[in-house]
Design an enzyme around this catalytic site. Sequence first.
Site, PDB file in Angstrom:
ATOM      1  N   LYS A  45      -2.905   4.647   7.089  1.00 19.72           N
ATOM      2  CA  LYS A  45      -3.097   4.959   8.731  1.00 19.72           C
ATOM      3  C   LYS A  45      -2.524   6.297   8.793  1.00 19.72           C
ATOM      4  O   LYS A  45      -1.798   7.051   8.237  1.00 19.72           O
ATOM      5  CB  LYS A  45      -1.892   4.231   9.660  1.00 19.72           C
ATOM      6  CG  LYS A  45      -2.270   2.804   9.793  1.00 19.72           C
ATOM      7  CD  LYS A  45      -1.070   2.149  10.462  1.00 19.72           C
ATOM      8  CE  LYS A  45      -1.242   0.419  10.471  1.00 19.72           C
ATOM      9  NZ  LYS A  45      -0.876   0.005   9.081  1.00 19.72           N
ATOM     10  N   ASP A  80      -6.491   3.502  10.861  1.00 24.72           N
ATOM     11  CA  ASP A  80      -6.339   2.811   9.482  1.00 24.72           C
ATOM     12  C   ASP A  80      -7.651   3.235   8.703  1.00 24.72           C
ATOM     13  O   ASP A  80      -8.700   2.758   8.931  1.00 24.72           O
ATOM     14  CB  ASP A  80      -5.983   1.372   9.726  1.00 24.72           C
ATOM     15  CG  ASP A  80      -5.151   0.955   8.454  1.00 24.72           C
ATOM     16  OD1 ASP A  80      -5.323   1.202   7.328  1.00 24.72           O
ATOM     17  OD2 ASP A  80      -4.143   0.147   8.704  1.00 24.72           O
ATOM     18  N   ARG A 120       7.513   0.079   1.404  1.00 27.14           N
ATOM     19  CA  ARG A 120       7.259  -0.978   2.433  1.00 27.14           C
ATOM     20  C   ARG A 120       6.249  -1.963   2.081  1.00 27.14           C
ATOM     21  O   ARG A 120       5.163  -1.731   1.580  1.00 27.14           O
ATOM     22  CB  ARG A 120       7.301  -0.693   3.977  1.00 27.14           C
ATOM     23  CG  ARG A 120       5.893   0.264   4.252  1.00 27.14           C
ATOM     24  CD  ARG A 120       6.499   1.099   5.480  1.00 27.14           C
ATOM     25  NE  ARG A 120       5.244   1.781   6.178  1.00 27.14           N
ATOM     26  CZ  ARG A 120       5.032   3.235   5.573  1.00 27.14           C
ATOM     27  NH1 ARG A 120       5.343   3.579   4.252  1.00 27.14           N
ATOM     28  NH2 ARG A 120       3.864   3.607   6.431  1.00 27.14           N
ATOM     29  N   ARG A 148       0.735  -1.346   0.088  1.00 25.87           N
ATOM     30  CA  ARG A 148       0.087  -0.095  -0.290  1.00 25.87           C
ATOM     31  C   ARG A 148       0.860   1.191  -0.035  1.00 25.87           C
ATOM     32  O   ARG A 148       0.566   2.268  -0.618  1.00 25.87           O
ATOM     33  CB  ARG A 148      -0.981  -0.017   1.234  1.00 25.87           C
ATOM     34  CG  ARG A 148      -1.774   1.340   1.462  1.00 25.87           C
ATOM     35  CD  ARG A 148      -2.933   1.175   2.323  1.00 25.87           C
ATOM     36  NE  ARG A 148      -2.366   0.740   3.511  1.00 25.87           N
ATOM     37  CZ  ARG A 148      -3.116   0.307   4.466  1.00 25.87           C
ATOM     38  NH1 ARG A 148      -4.418   0.050   4.310  1.00 25.87           N
ATOM     39  NH2 ARG A 148      -2.846  -0.181   5.706  1.00 25.87           N
ATOM     40  N   TYR A 149       1.909   1.207   0.770  1.00 22.13           N
ATOM     41  CA  TYR A 149       2.906   2.322   0.638  1.00 22.13           C
ATOM     42  C   TYR A 149       3.941   2.083  -0.326  1.00 22.13           C
ATOM     43  O   TYR A 149       4.509   0.844  -0.136  1.00 22.13           O
ATOM     44  CB  TYR A 149       3.453   2.437   1.986  1.00 22.13           C
ATOM     45  CG  TYR A 149       2.323   2.812   2.894  1.00 22.13           C
ATOM     46  CD1 TYR A 149       1.545   3.936   3.240  1.00 22.13           C
ATOM     47  CD2 TYR A 149       1.930   1.703   4.246  1.00 22.13           C
ATOM     48  CE1 TYR A 149       0.381   4.104   4.110  1.00 22.13           C
ATOM     49  CE2 TYR A 149       1.136   1.872   5.238  1.00 22.13           C
ATOM     50  CZ  TYR A 149       0.243   2.953   5.197  1.00 22.13           C
ATOM     51  OH  TYR A 149      -0.729   3.223   6.044  1.00 22.13           O
ATOM     52  N   ARG A 180      -8.348  -8.764  10.887  1.00 24.02           N
ATOM     53  CA  ARG A 180      -8.071  -9.499   9.849  1.00 24.02           C
ATOM     54  C   ARG A 180      -9.052 -10.824  10.107  1.00 24.02           C
ATOM     55  O   ARG A 180      -8.471 -11.963   9.682  1.00 24.02           O
ATOM     56  CB  ARG A 180      -6.552  -9.955   9.521  1.00 24.02           C
ATOM     57  CG  ARG A 180      -5.937  -8.944   9.016  1.00 24.02           C
ATOM     58  CD  ARG A 180      -4.678  -9.249   8.275  1.00 24.02           C
ATOM     59  NE  ARG A 180      -3.909  -8.142   7.718  1.00 24.02           N
ATOM     60  CZ  ARG A 180      -2.805  -7.699   8.429  1.00 24.02           C
ATOM     61  NH1 ARG A 180      -2.229  -8.256   9.317  1.00 24.02           N
ATOM     62  NH2 ARG A 180      -2.032  -6.729   8.152  1.00 24.02           N
ATOM     63  N   ASP A 231     -10.510  -0.961  14.216  1.00 28.14           N
ATOM     64  CA  ASP A 231     -11.068  -0.976  12.842  1.00 28.14           C
ATOM     65  C   ASP A 231     -12.509  -1.501  12.903  1.00 28.14           C
ATOM     66  O   ASP A 231     -12.693  -2.085  13.788  1.00 28.14           O
ATOM     67  CB  ASP A 231     -10.056  -2.122  12.106  1.00 28.14           C
ATOM     68  CG  ASP A 231      -8.511  -1.373  12.005  1.00 28.14           C
ATOM     69  OD1 ASP A 231      -8.735  -0.065  11.699  1.00 28.14           O
ATOM     70  OD2 ASP A 231      -7.631  -2.251  12.257  1.00 28.14           O
ATOM     71  N   CYS A 253      -7.925 -12.826  18.775  1.00 17.45           N
ATOM     72  CA  CYS A 253      -8.212 -11.790  19.577  1.00 17.45           C
ATOM     73  C   CYS A 253      -9.769 -11.329  19.007  1.00 17.45           C
ATOM     74  O   CYS A 253      -9.905 -11.502  17.545  1.00 17.45           O
ATOM     75  CB  CYS A 253      -7.621 -10.539  19.073  1.00 17.45           C
ATOM     76  SG  CYS A 253      -5.727 -10.905  19.473  1.00 17.45           S
ATOM     77  N   CYS A 264      -2.843 -18.024  14.115  1.00 14.45           N
ATOM     78  CA  CYS A 264      -2.287 -17.171  15.481  1.00 14.45           C
ATOM     79  C   CYS A 264      -2.371 -18.205  16.773  1.00 14.45           C
ATOM     80  O   CYS A 264      -2.996 -19.042  16.531  1.00 14.45           O
ATOM     81  CB  CYS A 264      -3.062 -15.997  15.649  1.00 14.45           C
ATOM     82  SG  CYS A 264      -3.100 -14.716  14.311  1.00 14.45           S
ATOM     83  N   CYS A 321     -10.156  -8.679  16.272  1.00 14.59           N
ATOM     84  CA  CYS A 321      -9.116  -8.962  15.115  1.00 14.59           C
ATOM     85  C   CYS A 321      -9.447  -8.334  13.749  1.00 14.59           C
ATOM     86  O   CYS A 321     -10.759  -8.627  13.342  1.00 14.59           O
ATOM     87  CB  CYS A 321      -8.572 -10.447  14.799  1.00 14.59           C
ATOM     88  SG  CYS A 321      -7.432 -10.313  13.677  1.00 14.59           S
TER      89      CYS A 321
HETATM   90  C1  PLP Z   1       0.277  -0.765   8.957  1.00 20.05           C
HETATM   91  C2  PLP Z   1       0.850  -1.183   7.593  1.00 20.05           C
HETATM   92  C3  PLP Z   1       2.009  -0.997   7.161  1.00 20.05           C
HETATM   93  C4  PLP Z   1       2.793  -0.349   8.464  1.00 20.05           C
HETATM   94  O1  PLP Z   1       2.861   0.925   8.513  1.00 20.05           O
HETATM   95  P1  PLP Z   1       3.605   1.753   9.323  1.00 20.05           P
HETATM   96  O2  PLP Z   1       3.010   3.159   9.657  1.00 20.05           O
HETATM   97  O3  PLP Z   1       4.931   1.918   8.619  1.00 20.05           O
HETATM   98  O4  PLP Z   1       3.939   0.935  10.808  1.00 20.05           O
HETATM   99  C5  PLP Z   1       2.330  -1.195   5.943  1.00 20.05           C
HETATM  100  N1  PLP Z   1       1.567  -1.575   5.174  1.00 20.05           N
HETATM  101  C6  PLP Z   1       0.241  -1.762   5.314  1.00 20.05           C
HETATM  102  C7  PLP Z   1      -0.771  -2.287   4.334  1.00 20.05           C
HETATM  103  C8  PLP Z   1      -0.055  -1.665   6.618  1.00 20.05           C
HETATM  104  O5  PLP Z   1      -1.631  -1.691   7.108  1.00 20.05           O
HETATM  105  S1  SF4 Z   2      -5.055  -9.336  16.059  1.00 21.97           S
HETATM  106 FE1  SF4 Z   2      -5.643 -10.879  14.774  1.00 21.97          FE
HETATM  107  S2  SF4 Z   2      -3.746 -11.290  13.581  1.00 21.97           S
HETATM  108 FE2  SF4 Z   2      -3.160 -10.168  15.478  1.00 21.97          FE
HETATM  109  S3  SF4 Z   2      -2.729 -11.854  16.864  1.00 21.97           S
HETATM  110 FE3  SF4 Z   2      -4.956 -11.279  17.211  1.00 21.97          FE
HETATM  111  S4  SF4 Z   2      -5.914 -12.698  16.059  1.00 21.97           S
HETATM  112 FE4  SF4 Z   2      -3.853 -12.688  15.099  1.00 21.97          FE
END
Ligand code: PLP
Ligand code: SF4
Length: 348
Positions: free
Chosen positions: A311, A304, A90, A86-87, A108, A267, A103, A99, A106
């Site tokens: 974010k 986010d 990175r 996305r960025y 995801r 989220d 959580c 996991c 979560c």
């Molecule tokens: C959170 C996230 C990151 C990391 O973001 P930082 O601000 O560098 O911690 C990188 N890629 C994606 C898709 C993310 O959701």
């Molecule tokens: S937030 Fe989701 S991905 Fe992160 S440790 Fe908890 S269950 Fe796993």
Amino acid sequence: MALDLHGLIERGLIAPDRARGLQRVADQFAVALTDDIAELIDPNDPVDPIAAQFLPREAELDVDLHDRADPIGDHRWSPVPGIVHRYPDRVLLKPVLVCPVYCRFCFRREQVGGDDGMLPAEALDRAFTYIEQHPDIWEVIITGGDPFVLSPRRLAELVRRLEAVPHVAVIRFHTRVPIAEPRRIAPPLVAALQSEKAIYVVIHANHPRELTPAVREAVGRLVKAGIPTLAQSVLLRGVNDNPEVLEALFRALVAIRVKPYYLHHPDLAPGTAHFRLGIEEGQRLVAGLRGRVSGLCQPTYVLDIPGGFGKVPVAAGYTEPRKNGGWIVRDAAGGEHPYPPPGDDTVS
Ligand SMILES: *Cc1c(COP(=O)(O)O)cnc(C)c1O
Ligand code: SF4
């Protein structure tokens, strides 16, 4: 051994008469706890902050108007399986989608906990090819799921493959294992993280009670190995939406050499509306730490943006522009102070 719904009932953490309703939750969203986490739960406390994070609840079946299956738009930015880009500088690399604990909030939760826990070898190869072919990728964030469920041999292999990519300078792991299963952070795992490149470990921790002696020792092993450790926390109703708890959490983290990095506004994950609080309330909680608690204990409060827009910090601002090009700056107690525009030669 991970505890599932039946294990939780056997252990007396969930009343048997809730089994049927909660099975419906478990059918939709994975349930698992480690013994370390189960031991932290006080079964007699109806508002236990550890139970709130990990024990399934009927409320997870309530769908809120604003819930989204992919709350932060990972899918939209995924060029190949296992990569989210996305960025520009990175990527996320997701070698595993399981996991040690699930959580309940979560972000995801629609992706993690299925049967296909591992990214297949060919897909992982393609993900590495993608990283190799994109010289703008300066940092690889290994997340999931939780990468520290991988064997030390597999982790070492991931690190070795990234070491071989000249443009990758930084390797970051996002994990809850130091909290959920601290004994896993044993010498072989720590050894797998030794690298010529910078390796950072970001630990997900939300409540000071998570930082048990075993967790402190696990973190100590990472720190002694020279690995910088950061924390990310999620601001959650019924867990840490309270100034004393946040302060205790961040102080406890800093005192074991873990720098609070992000405090995430929750989220819009499905069935998690009961965890959400308003941004204004979050801003008040975060502002309450400023000026009173060491700067080392201040994470950036971030949201986010739903839909995949990234974010951004959402703490309340301390500055207001003035007509003369200068600024009004508010101190932590709310007092307002002028700050001059550049090159100003008047006294105000
Ligand atoms: C959170 C996230 C990151 C990391 O973001 P930082 O601000 O560098 O911690 C990188 N890629 C994606 C898709 C993310 O959701
Ligand atoms: S937030 Fe989701 S991905 Fe992160 S440790 Fe908890 S269950 Fe796993």
